[in-house]
Design a protein around this motif. Sequence first.
Motif, PDB file in Angstrom:
ATOM      1  N   TYR A 161      36.652  51.516  50.312  1.00  0.00           N
ATOM      2  CA  TYR A 161      37.046  50.799  49.103  1.00  0.00           C
ATOM      3  C   TYR A 161      36.283  49.486  48.985  1.00  0.00           C
ATOM      4  CZ  TYR A 161      41.030  53.900  48.228  1.00  0.00           C
ATOM      5  OH  TYR A 161      41.823  54.984  47.937  1.00  0.00           O
ATOM      6  N   ASN A 162      35.978  49.111  47.740  1.00  0.00           N
ATOM      7  CA  ASN A 162      35.306  47.835  47.491  1.00  0.00           C
ATOM      8  C   ASN A 162      36.092  46.670  48.076  1.00  0.00           C
ATOM      9  OD1 ASN A 162      32.907  48.332  46.191  1.00  0.00           O
ATOM     10  ND2 ASN A 162      33.764  48.241  44.131  1.00  0.00           N
ATOM     11  N   GLY A 163      35.371  45.680  48.529  1.00  0.00           N
ATOM     12  CA  GLY A 163      36.020  44.409  48.808  1.00  0.00           C
ATOM     13  C   GLY A 163      36.248  43.678  47.488  1.00  0.00           C
ATOM     14  N   VAL A 164      37.331  42.925  47.409  1.00  0.00           N
ATOM     15  CA  VAL A 164      37.623  42.130  46.220  1.00  0.00           C
ATOM     16  C   VAL A 164      37.876  40.697  46.662  1.00  0.00           C
ATOM     17  CG1 VAL A 164      39.102  41.843  44.194  1.00  0.00           C
ATOM     18  CG2 VAL A 164      38.659  44.137  45.086  1.00  0.00           C
ATOM     19  N   GLU A 165      37.078  39.798  46.168  1.00  0.00           N
ATOM     20  CA  GLU A 165      37.196  38.396  46.543  1.00  0.00           C
ATOM     21  C   GLU A 165      38.546  37.835  46.117  1.00  0.00           C
ATOM     22  OE1 GLU A 165      34.842  34.134  45.844  1.00  0.00           O
ATOM     23  OE2 GLU A 165      34.339  35.910  44.650  1.00  0.00           O
ATOM     24  N   ARG A 166      39.168  37.042  46.989  1.00  0.00           N
ATOM     25  CA  ARG A 166      40.405  36.352  46.626  1.00  0.00           C
ATOM     26  C   ARG A 166      40.065  35.215  45.665  1.00  0.00           C
ATOM     27  NH1 ARG A 166      45.164  36.017  49.809  1.00  0.00           N
ATOM     28  NH2 ARG A 166      45.766  34.463  48.255  1.00  0.00           N
ATOM     29  N   ILE A 167      40.518  35.361  44.419  1.00  0.00           N
ATOM     30  CA  ILE A 167      40.228  34.320  43.430  1.00  0.00           C
ATOM     31  C   ILE A 167      41.499  33.664  42.897  1.00  0.00           C
ATOM     32  CG2 ILE A 167      38.075  35.404  42.703  1.00  0.00           C
ATOM     33  CD1 ILE A 167      39.533  36.468  40.230  1.00  0.00           C
ATOM     34  N   LEU A 269      37.642  47.087  39.597  1.00  0.00           N
ATOM     35  CA  LEU A 269      37.848  45.789  40.247  1.00  0.00           C
ATOM     36  C   LEU A 269      38.751  44.836  39.463  1.00  0.00           C
ATOM     37  CD1 LEU A 269      35.229  43.744  42.177  1.00  0.00           C
ATOM     38  CD2 LEU A 269      36.385  42.650  40.281  1.00  0.00           C
ATOM     39  N   PRO A 270      38.621  44.722  38.123  1.00  0.00           N
ATOM     40  CA  PRO A 270      39.488  43.777  37.395  1.00  0.00           C
ATOM     41  C   PRO A 270      40.979  44.064  37.555  1.00  0.00           C
ATOM     42  CG  PRO A 270      37.643  44.443  36.016  1.00  0.00           C
ATOM     43  CD  PRO A 270      37.630  45.346  37.213  1.00  0.00           C
ATOM     44  N   VAL A 271      41.341  45.315  37.757  1.00  0.00           N
ATOM     45  CA  VAL A 271      42.743  45.669  37.952  1.00  0.00           C
ATOM     46  C   VAL A 271      43.289  45.000  39.206  1.00  0.00           C
ATOM     47  CG1 VAL A 271      44.293  47.596  38.513  1.00  0.00           C
ATOM     48  CG2 VAL A 271      42.604  47.837  36.681  1.00  0.00           C
ATOM     49  N   ILE A 272      42.513  45.057  40.293  1.00  0.00           N
ATOM     50  CA  ILE A 272      42.940  44.430  41.546  1.00  0.00           C
ATOM     51  C   ILE A 272      42.956  42.906  41.408  1.00  0.00           C
ATOM     52  CG2 ILE A 272      42.431  44.171  44.004  1.00  0.00           C
ATOM     53  CD1 ILE A 272      43.470  46.944  43.172  1.00  0.00           C
ATOM     54  N   GLU A 273      41.971  42.347  40.702  1.00  0.00           N
ATOM     55  CA  GLU A 273      41.965  40.900  40.477  1.00  0.00           C
ATOM     56  C   GLU A 273      43.214  40.458  39.731  1.00  0.00           C
ATOM     57  OE1 GLU A 273      37.220  39.720  40.353  1.00  0.00           O
ATOM     58  OE2 GLU A 273      38.226  40.224  38.473  1.00  0.00           O
ATOM     59  N   ALA A 274      43.596  41.189  38.689  1.00  0.00           N
ATOM     60  CA  ALA A 274      44.794  40.837  37.926  1.00  0.00           C
ATOM     61  C   ALA A 274      46.040  40.910  38.802  1.00  0.00           C
ATOM     62  CB  ALA A 274      44.933  41.762  36.721  1.00  0.00           C
ATOM     63  N   MET A 275      46.091  41.878  39.695  1.00  0.00           N
ATOM     64  CA  MET A 275      47.240  42.023  40.592  1.00  0.00           C
ATOM     65  C   MET A 275      47.345  40.853  41.564  1.00  0.00           C
ATOM     66  SD  MET A 275      47.369  46.094  41.463  1.00  0.00           S
ATOM     67  CE  MET A 275      47.852  47.288  40.208  1.00  0.00           C
ATOM     68  N   GLN A 276      46.201  40.273  41.957  1.00  0.00           N
ATOM     69  CA  GLN A 276      46.244  39.090  42.817  1.00  0.00           C
ATOM     70  C   GLN A 276      47.079  37.979  42.193  1.00  0.00           C
ATOM     71  OE1 GLN A 276      42.328  37.652  43.714  1.00  0.00           O
ATOM     72  NE2 GLN A 276      41.700  39.485  44.825  1.00  0.00           N
ATOM     73  N   PHE A 277      47.045  37.900  40.874  1.00  0.00           N
ATOM     74  CA  PHE A 277      47.758  36.845  40.162  1.00  0.00           C
ATOM     75  C   PHE A 277      49.194  37.251  39.818  1.00  0.00           C
ATOM     76  CE2 PHE A 277      43.348  35.792  39.595  1.00  0.00           C
ATOM     77  CZ  PHE A 277      43.311  34.409  39.589  1.00  0.00           C
ATOM     78  N   CYS A 288      39.657  56.725  38.765  1.00  0.00           N
ATOM     79  CA  CYS A 288      40.255  56.210  40.000  1.00  0.00           C
ATOM     80  C   CYS A 288      41.397  55.236  39.752  1.00  0.00           C
ATOM     81  CB  CYS A 288      39.185  55.487  40.813  1.00  0.00           C
ATOM     82  SG  CYS A 288      38.618  53.992  39.962  1.00  0.00           S
ATOM     83  N   LEU A 289      41.684  54.898  38.508  1.00  0.00           N
ATOM     84  CA  LEU A 289      42.625  53.801  38.238  1.00  0.00           C
ATOM     85  C   LEU A 289      44.020  54.037  38.834  1.00  0.00           C
ATOM     86  CD1 LEU A 289      41.551  52.745  34.628  1.00  0.00           C
ATOM     87  CD2 LEU A 289      40.973  51.659  36.805  1.00  0.00           C
ATOM     88  N   PRO A 290      44.628  55.213  38.660  1.00  0.00           N
ATOM     89  CA  PRO A 290      45.922  55.424  39.321  1.00  0.00           C
ATOM     90  C   PRO A 290      45.824  55.325  40.841  1.00  0.00           C
ATOM     91  CG  PRO A 290      45.595  57.043  37.583  1.00  0.00           C
ATOM     92  CD  PRO A 290      44.263  56.333  37.762  1.00  0.00           C
ATOM     93  N   GLU A 291      44.699  55.778  41.404  1.00  0.00           N
ATOM     94  CA  GLU A 291      44.512  55.736  42.864  1.00  0.00           C
ATOM     95  C   GLU A 291      44.521  54.308  43.393  1.00  0.00           C
ATOM     96  OE1 GLU A 291      40.870  56.477  46.065  1.00  0.00           O
ATOM     97  OE2 GLU A 291      40.882  57.619  44.185  1.00  0.00           O
ATOM     98  N   ILE A 292      43.702  53.452  42.800  1.00  0.00           N
ATOM     99  CA  ILE A 292      43.598  52.088  43.359  1.00  0.00           C
ATOM    100  C   ILE A 292      44.799  51.217  42.965  1.00  0.00           C
ATOM    101  CG2 ILE A 292      41.079  52.166  43.529  1.00  0.00           C
ATOM    102  CD1 ILE A 292      42.043  49.798  41.057  1.00  0.00           C
ATOM    103  N   GLU A 331      50.346  41.870  47.765  1.00  0.00           N
ATOM    104  CA  GLU A 331      49.903  42.270  49.100  1.00  0.00           C
ATOM    105  C   GLU A 331      48.965  43.463  49.020  1.00  0.00           C
ATOM    106  OE1 GLU A 331      50.326  40.778  52.041  1.00  0.00           O
ATOM    107  OE2 GLU A 331      51.223  39.159  50.848  1.00  0.00           O
ATOM    108  N   HIS A 332      49.265  44.379  48.113  1.00  0.00           N
ATOM    109  CA  HIS A 332      48.359  45.519  47.901  1.00  0.00           C
ATOM    110  C   HIS A 332      46.993  45.028  47.453  1.00  0.00           C
ATOM    111  CE1 HIS A 332      46.750  49.333  46.555  1.00  0.00           C
ATOM    112  NE2 HIS A 332      46.628  48.871  45.317  1.00  0.00           N
ATOM    113  N   ALA A 333      46.969  44.093  46.512  1.00  0.00           N
ATOM    114  CA  ALA A 333      45.697  43.553  46.013  1.00  0.00           C
ATOM    115  C   ALA A 333      44.936  42.828  47.121  1.00  0.00           C
ATOM    116  CB  ALA A 333      45.951  42.614  44.841  1.00  0.00           C
ATOM    117  N   TYR A 334      45.653  42.083  47.943  1.00  0.00           N
ATOM    118  CA  TYR A 334      44.998  41.334  49.029  1.00  0.00           C
ATOM    119  C   TYR A 334      44.399  42.258  50.076  1.00  0.00           C
ATOM    120  CZ  TYR A 334      47.840  37.438  47.178  1.00  0.00           C
ATOM    121  OH  TYR A 334      48.439  36.497  46.372  1.00  0.00           O
TER     122      TYR A 334
END
Length: 359
Positions: A161-167, A269-277, A288-292, A331-334
């Motif tokens: 899975y892609n890494g996603v920067e903590r923003i 990636l933007p989906v995971i970024e939004a979840m961080q917030f 892949c959207l339901p998967e990630i 936590e999932h996003a992180y």
Amino acid sequence: MNKAKRKNILIDLSDLKHPNCGFGQIAINYSKRFANLPIEGLHFFYLLPNCYPKIHSKNVTSVLVRNRKIRKWFPFTLPKVDIWHSVNQYNKLYRQSPKFIFTIHDLNFLFEQEGQKRQEFLQRIQQKIDKATIITTISHYVADEIKKYTNLNGKEIRVIYNGVERIDQQEGKQPKFATGRPFFFTIGEIRTKKNFHLLVDVMKFLPEYDLYICGKDSFQYADEIRTQIKEKAVGNVFVTGMIEQTEKIWLYRNCQAFLFPSRGEGFGLPVIEAMQFGKAVFISNYTCLPEISNGFAFIWEKLEPEAMAKSIRKNLPLFYEQKEKIDQMKEHAYSFSYEKHINLKSATKLFSVLLASKR
């Protein structure tokens, strides 16, 4: 270690010339992580765009691509390496190396192209697969697509899975186009596969909110959306074009929800970024959207504007009452961290397997 005994790995970071796009962000994080990854016996060569400053590190030698035609026709001008690492399917393999890591992010051309053009894209992917030692990809969905449409000839395919920067803890800046009204947000290259045009009609049912569609807008599809907004007199949708990183952070932090009806993603990636917030996320039921998303996003089963708007109205207030679920979503996003994506143990294992393989 004696230079003659060390193994050299070239990582193609050509996408650094586009730092604000998804591939550019991946390249930036690769450049940082590998430079600080002291693996005994390995040295990294970074293939960089001419406009990018050289990266200085004991572990890294920078190679600038001043003229791609020269590299193509005179590949010996590039360093001889033991492993060539192509971090996405668009990077060119200028020089044949003993071992080749080929990363495929998506096969979106299967849905964007038709006829001969589609076949040409598929042939290019197949040619690189034929040369590869190991194929990696960024979701199980894409892995299944690769198995379906290409011939792996028994080669291993790994899902990383892609890494996603903590923003979510970074500073944001309010963009000038923000109206001050409650708003929804979406971002990505404004191409047909993103389905952003559907959101124009969705917003007719949600007049008390604004929607900002942000991202590279040099495509005909972006003009079509602007025309649609004008002809339908939808005054609460704004196509902003490219935005700065600080503006993106502000929009994530202050939006009521993130809307993503895309039908062409390798990872999303933007989906995971939004979840961080800790934001409510609404997605299509494609690729892949339901998967990630792992159950933390609201899925539009049918991309019909009125039904999509009803889903937002129904689920938005309920979402923000579920504090425990929001914490779990964060936590999932992180978990998609670059520390996990690129670390000493996993990198050493991958490169060791490659160097030990016969081809």
